[in-house]
Motif scaffolding. Structure first.
Motif, PDB file in Angstrom:
ATOM      1  N   LEU A  46       0.822  -1.206   0.000  1.00 12.97           N
ATOM      2  CA  LEU A  46       0.000   0.000   0.000  1.00 12.97           C
ATOM      3  C   LEU A  46       0.858   1.260   0.000  1.00 12.97           C
ATOM      4  O   LEU A  46       0.501   2.263  -0.627  1.00 12.97           O
ATOM      5  N   ASP A  47       2.007   1.221   0.688  1.00 12.55           N
ATOM      6  CA  ASP A  47       2.882   2.382   0.740  1.00 12.55           C
ATOM      7  C   ASP A  47       3.404   2.750  -0.646  1.00 12.55           C
ATOM      8  O   ASP A  47       3.548   3.929  -0.987  1.00 12.55           O
ATOM      9  N   ILE A  48       3.667   1.725  -1.463  1.00  9.70           N
ATOM     10  CA  ILE A  48       4.130   1.970  -2.837  1.00  9.70           C
ATOM     11  C   ILE A  48       2.970   2.329  -3.750  1.00  9.70           C
ATOM     12  O   ILE A  48       3.030   3.294  -4.517  1.00  9.70           O
ATOM     13  N   LEU A  49       1.888   1.555  -3.648  1.00  4.46           N
ATOM     14  CA  LEU A  49       0.770   1.711  -4.587  1.00  4.46           C
ATOM     15  C   LEU A  49      -0.025   2.992  -4.363  1.00  4.46           C
ATOM     16  O   LEU A  49      -0.640   3.504  -5.304  1.00  4.46           O
ATOM     17  N   LYS A  50      -0.033   3.526  -3.139  1.00  6.28           N
ATOM     18  CA  LYS A  50      -0.806   4.753  -2.910  1.00  6.28           C
ATOM     19  C   LYS A  50      -0.239   5.914  -3.720  1.00  6.28           C
ATOM     20  O   LYS A  50      -0.941   6.893  -3.989  1.00  6.28           O
ATOM     21  N   VAL A  51       1.024   5.796  -4.096  1.00  3.45           N
ATOM     22  CA  VAL A  51       1.638   6.790  -4.973  1.00  3.45           C
ATOM     23  C   VAL A  51       1.706   6.278  -6.403  1.00  3.45           C
ATOM     24  O   VAL A  51       1.247   6.912  -7.350  1.00  3.45           O
ATOM     25  N   GLY A  52       2.286   5.079  -6.573  1.00  3.70           N
ATOM     26  CA  GLY A  52       2.531   4.553  -7.913  1.00  3.70           C
ATOM     27  C   GLY A  52       1.280   4.276  -8.716  1.00  3.70           C
ATOM     28  O   GLY A  52       1.208   4.586  -9.907  1.00  3.70           O
ATOM     29  N   ALA A  53       0.256   3.672  -8.070  1.00  2.77           N
ATOM     30  CA  ALA A  53      -0.967   3.318  -8.797  1.00  2.77           C
ATOM     31  C   ALA A  53      -1.703   4.562  -9.271  1.00  2.77           C
ATOM     32  O   ALA A  53      -2.195   4.623 -10.407  1.00  2.77           O
ATOM     33  N   VAL A  54      -1.779   5.582  -8.413  1.00  3.46           N
ATOM     34  CA  VAL A  54      -2.432   6.835  -8.814  1.00  3.46           C
ATOM     35  C   VAL A  54      -1.620   7.528  -9.901  1.00  3.46           C
ATOM     36  O   VAL A  54      -2.161   8.049 -10.878  1.00  3.46           O
ATOM     37  N   ALA A  55      -0.288   7.509  -9.744  1.00  2.00           N
ATOM     38  CA  ALA A  55       0.576   8.162 -10.723  1.00  2.00           C
ATOM     39  C   ALA A  55       0.475   7.514 -12.098  1.00  2.00           C
ATOM     40  O   ALA A  55       0.726   8.168 -13.117  1.00  2.00           O
ATOM     41  N   CYS A  56       0.114   6.224 -12.153  1.00  2.00           N
ATOM     42  CA  CYS A  56      -0.004   5.531 -13.441  1.00  2.00           C
ATOM     43  C   CYS A  56      -1.088   6.125 -14.329  1.00  2.00           C
ATOM     44  O   CYS A  56      -1.091   5.915 -15.548  1.00  2.00           O
ATOM     45  N   LEU A  57      -2.020   6.863 -13.721  1.00  2.00           N
ATOM     46  CA  LEU A  57      -3.056   7.510 -14.521  1.00  2.00           C
ATOM     47  C   LEU A  57      -2.469   8.588 -15.426  1.00  2.00           C
ATOM     48  O   LEU A  57      -2.985   8.848 -16.516  1.00  2.00           O
ATOM     49  N   SER A  58      -1.382   9.219 -14.985  1.00  2.00           N
ATOM     50  CA  SER A  58      -0.803  10.321 -15.759  1.00  2.00           C
ATOM     51  C   SER A  58      -0.238   9.875 -17.108  1.00  2.00           C
ATOM     52  O   SER A  58      -0.568  10.470 -18.141  1.00  2.00           O
ATOM     53  N   PRO A  59       0.621   8.828 -17.170  1.00  2.00           N
ATOM     54  CA  PRO A  59       1.089   8.390 -18.485  1.00  2.00           C
ATOM     55  C   PRO A  59      -0.027   7.863 -19.371  1.00  2.00           C
ATOM     56  O   PRO A  59       0.017   8.030 -20.599  1.00  2.00           O
ATOM     57  N   LEU A  60      -1.044   7.242 -18.763  1.00  2.00           N
ATOM     58  CA  LEU A  60      -2.183   6.781 -19.551  1.00  2.00           C
ATOM     59  C   LEU A  60      -2.885   7.966 -20.199  1.00  2.00           C
ATOM     60  O   LEU A  60      -3.244   7.926 -21.386  1.00  2.00           O
ATOM     61  N   GLN A  61      -3.053   9.053 -19.451  1.00  2.00           N
ATOM     62  CA  GLN A  61      -3.675  10.257 -19.997  1.00  2.00           C
ATOM     63  C   GLN A  61      -2.793  10.905 -21.058  1.00  2.00           C
ATOM     64  O   GLN A  61      -3.293  11.443 -22.048  1.00  2.00           O
ATOM     65  N   THR A  62      -1.472  10.845 -20.862  1.00  2.00           N
ATOM     66  CA  THR A  62      -0.554  11.410 -21.847  1.00  2.00           C
ATOM     67  C   THR A  62      -0.678  10.695 -23.183  1.00  2.00           C
ATOM     68  O   THR A  62      -0.744  11.334 -24.245  1.00  2.00           O
ATOM     69  N   VAL A  63      -0.707   9.371 -23.144  1.00  2.00           N
ATOM     70  CA  VAL A  63      -0.846   8.589 -24.380  1.00  2.00           C
ATOM     71  C   VAL A  63      -2.192   8.864 -25.039  1.00  2.00           C
ATOM     72  O   VAL A  63      -2.276   9.024 -26.265  1.00  2.00           O
ATOM     73  N   LEU A  64      -3.252   8.944 -24.246  1.00  2.00           N
ATOM     74  CA  LEU A  64      -4.573   9.243 -24.805  1.00  2.00           C
ATOM     75  C   LEU A  64      -4.591  10.628 -25.448  1.00  2.00           C
ATOM     76  O   LEU A  64      -5.199  10.824 -26.506  1.00  2.00           O
ATOM     77  N   THR A  65      -3.923  11.584 -24.816  1.00  2.00           N
ATOM     78  CA  THR A  65      -3.852  12.940 -25.368  1.00  2.00           C
ATOM     79  C   THR A  65      -3.194  12.924 -26.741  1.00  2.00           C
ATOM     80  O   THR A  65      -3.677  13.552 -27.696  1.00  2.00           O
ATOM     81  N   ILE A  66      -2.078  12.197 -26.857  1.00  2.00           N
ATOM     82  CA  ILE A  66      -1.365  12.110 -28.134  1.00  2.00           C
ATOM     83  C   ILE A  66      -2.224  11.439 -29.197  1.00  2.00           C
ATOM     84  O   ILE A  66      -2.328  11.912 -30.341  1.00  2.00           O
ATOM     85  N   LEU A  67      -2.870  10.329 -28.839  1.00  2.00           N
ATOM     86  CA  LEU A  67      -3.693   9.594 -29.800  1.00  2.00           C
ATOM     87  C   LEU A  67      -4.875  10.441 -30.280  1.00  2.00           C
ATOM     88  O   LEU A  67      -5.174  10.494 -31.478  1.00  2.00           O
ATOM     89  N   ILE A  68      -5.546  11.103 -29.341  1.00  2.00           N
ATOM     90  CA  ILE A  68      -6.722  11.903 -29.695  1.00  2.00           C
ATOM     91  C   ILE A  68      -6.323  13.078 -30.577  1.00  2.00           C
ATOM     92  O   ILE A  68      -6.962  13.347 -31.617  1.00  2.00           O
ATOM     93  N   PHE A  69      -5.268  13.774 -30.190  1.00  2.00           N
ATOM     94  CA  PHE A  69      -4.869  14.952 -30.962  1.00  2.00           C
ATOM     95  C   PHE A  69      -4.387  14.557 -32.358  1.00  2.00           C
ATOM     96  O   PHE A  69      -4.684  15.247 -33.343  1.00  2.00           O
ATOM     97  N   THR A  70      -3.639  13.449 -32.448  1.00  2.00           N
ATOM     98  CA  THR A  70      -3.173  12.991 -33.762  1.00  2.00           C
ATOM     99  C   THR A  70      -4.347  12.638 -34.654  1.00  2.00           C
ATOM    100  O   THR A  70      -4.357  12.955 -35.855  1.00  2.00           O
ATOM    101  N   LYS A  71      -5.365  11.989 -34.077  1.00  2.00           N
ATOM    102  CA  LYS A  71      -6.557  11.610 -34.839  1.00  2.00           C
ATOM    103  C   LYS A  71      -7.279  12.858 -35.352  1.00  2.00           C
ATOM    104  O   LYS A  71      -7.718  12.913 -36.511  1.00  2.00           O
ATOM    105  N   ILE A  72      -7.395  13.881 -34.505  1.00  2.00           N
ATOM    106  CA  ILE A  72      -8.077  15.110 -34.903  1.00  2.00           C
ATOM    107  C   ILE A  72      -7.273  15.851 -35.965  1.00  2.00           C
ATOM    108  O   ILE A  72      -7.811  16.307 -36.985  1.00  2.00           O
TER     109      ILE A  72
END
Length: 461
Positions: free
Chosen positions: A256-282
């Motif tokens: 929990l000590d690792i995941l309370k930071v790491g698991a939440v932080a994993c949302l950021s790279p996922l959003q970054t990739v989605l941002t790139i994919l969406i903008f490239t598509k547009i």
């Protein structure tokens, strides 16, 4: 030195090895620079790998080049999650334990981190082997392009465990403040990957040419070797954090000590990739020249990541140890110093290409339409690179403080601005330059929102 009130009941600082203890007392800026430079060199090695592999695949033909474009977002995602997001959570937990003087807890956290890395790699292996072909189809892969992408992906992600273990164990070592050994190891892996990828992919030195799977095999072999080395190094007692494998036992609180930071932080790279994919598509709807111009601009953004990553990841153990020792004011000074250094370095480059975009664009094209598009991108987005540098650096510092929620929400805001704003501009048939202005605006919102979240977050609670 002023000592702030502890977060909870912080045990007295036990005697620790001098290199670790110095992170709590050494001058901030010189220490940051000393820690950042090895990371910057290692990231340059990763950039050279990307350039070399693109060159190899380009020699294989246009279809393999199209295929690698389908796989790249997923390859980037697993690297960003394991190295930057979950890796930051690992470094944060270990450095906070060391700052509190609890070496036994830090050593136990390292073993739990290795288990998390193993599970993360297995997840990506199963996901991509089972659903990879479907993902590539959704992105537009057809016929031979789809076959080439699937073949490359199957080899690459069969070794996802090695990728996750390398980045996780490197983060364990970084959590002790040792940036040099992980960087040297990753540089060695990069050199080996370039040599093996070219040899197996193109059939150099009389070796049979395996094409795309051969290029992927270079990374698989190189990262497997690096993972074995890290495991040996940590188990041998040569690191700043000797591991006691015999005394290991599972503890839910460690995960929990690792995941309370790491698991939440994993949302950021996922959003970054989605941002790139969406903008490239547009942007693709505005024509090939605009898409190519954006490609030239985004290539420079990719090359700026080593700078932001280097300062950000260097701040994690300094912030984490200060937080563990109850030195909240020092932790904040480290975060803002790293953000200022990253923002200044990246901002100066952005300003230079905004004023004289031909310095970069002329290296890649002489086509008038593509050149005009790339110039437009840099005019609008270049001045906001400073916010990108600040935001990414503070994202890592927030991991060190175990307060990553605000930066992740800032990344969410960037994604929503690009997605909603991009669709709105496309529907309104707005000029193409407005999309580049949107990118710059979204980058500014990301940086300013991240800074605001750090400013108002209570790190002492």
């Amino acid at each position: 030195m002023t000592i702030d009130a502890p977060l909870d009941a912080v045990p007295p600082l036990a005697p620790v090895a001098s290199p670790i203890a110095s992170l709590l007392t050494a001058p901030i800026l010189p220490t940051l620079l000393r820690l950042a430079i090895p990371n910057m060199i290692a990231m340059v090695g990763s950039t050279l790998v990307a350039i070399a592999e693109t060159s190899y695949i380009g020699r294989l033909g246009t279809i393999p080049l199209a295929a690698i474009a389908l796989v790249f977002p997923f390859a980037m995602l697993t690297q960003m999650m394991s190295a930057g997001a979950m890796g930051g959570g690992v470094s944060s937990a270990i450095s906070r334990a060391l700052g509190a003087g609890d070496r036994d807890r830090a050593a136990t956290l390292a073993l739990h981190a290795a288990i998390i890395g193993l599970c993360g790699g297995l997840f990506f292996t199963v996901m991509m082997l089972v659903f990879g072909r479907s993902f590539f189809t959704l992105l537009g892969g057809r016929d031979r392009v789809l076959e080439e992408a699937s073949g490359y992906s199957q080899v690459l992600f069969s070794g996802a465990v090695a990728i996750w273990l390398v980045n996780t164990l490197a983060s364990v070592i970084r959590g002790t403040g040792d940036m040099r050994l992980p960087s040297m190891t990753l540089i060695g892996a990069s050199v080996l990957q370039i040599a093996l990828g070219g040899t197996l992919g193109l059939g150099l030195f009389g070796v049979k040419a395996f094409g795309m799977p051969g290029v992927a095999s270079g990374q698989l072999i190189a990262f497997t070797c690096a993972a074995i080395f890290f495991l040996w190094y940590l188990a041998s007692g040569r690191s700043r954090l000797p591991l006691n494998l015999r005394a290991f036992h599972f503890e839910r609180a460690m995960f929990l000590d690792i995941l309370k930071v790491g698991a939440v932080a994993c949302l950021s790279p996922l959003q970054t990739v989605l941002t790139i994919l969406i903008f490239t598509k547009i942007l693709a709807t505005f024509g090939t020249e605009m898409l190519a111009g954006y490609g030239i601009g985004s290539r420079l953004e990719f090359l700026l990541i080593p700078i932001t990553f280097a300062f950000g990841i260097a701040s994690v153990p300094m912030v984490g140890m200060a937080m563990g020792a109850g030195q909240v004011k020092r932790a904040r000074r480290v975060a803002w110093t790293a953000a200022a250094a990253s923002g200044l370095a990246v901002g100066l480059i952005g300003l230079a290409v905004a004023l004289a975009p031909s310095l970069w664009v002329a290296l890649f094209t002489r086509d008038a339409g593509v050149t005009a598009a790339a110039h437009s991108y840099f005019h609008w987005a270049g001045p906001t690179f400073v916010f990108f540098g600040i935001g990414v650096s503070l994202y890592f510092s927030s991991q060190g403080a175990a307060r990553v929620g605000g930066p992740v929400l800032a990344s969410t805001a960037r994604l929503l601005i690009v997605a909603i704003g991009g669709v709105g501009l496309m529907t309104a048939q707005a000029p193409a330059w407005t999309l580049f202005a949107l990118v710059g605006g979204a980058m500014a919102v990301f940086g300013l929102s991240t800074a605001a979240s750090v400013t108002f977050a209570r790190w002492d609670k």
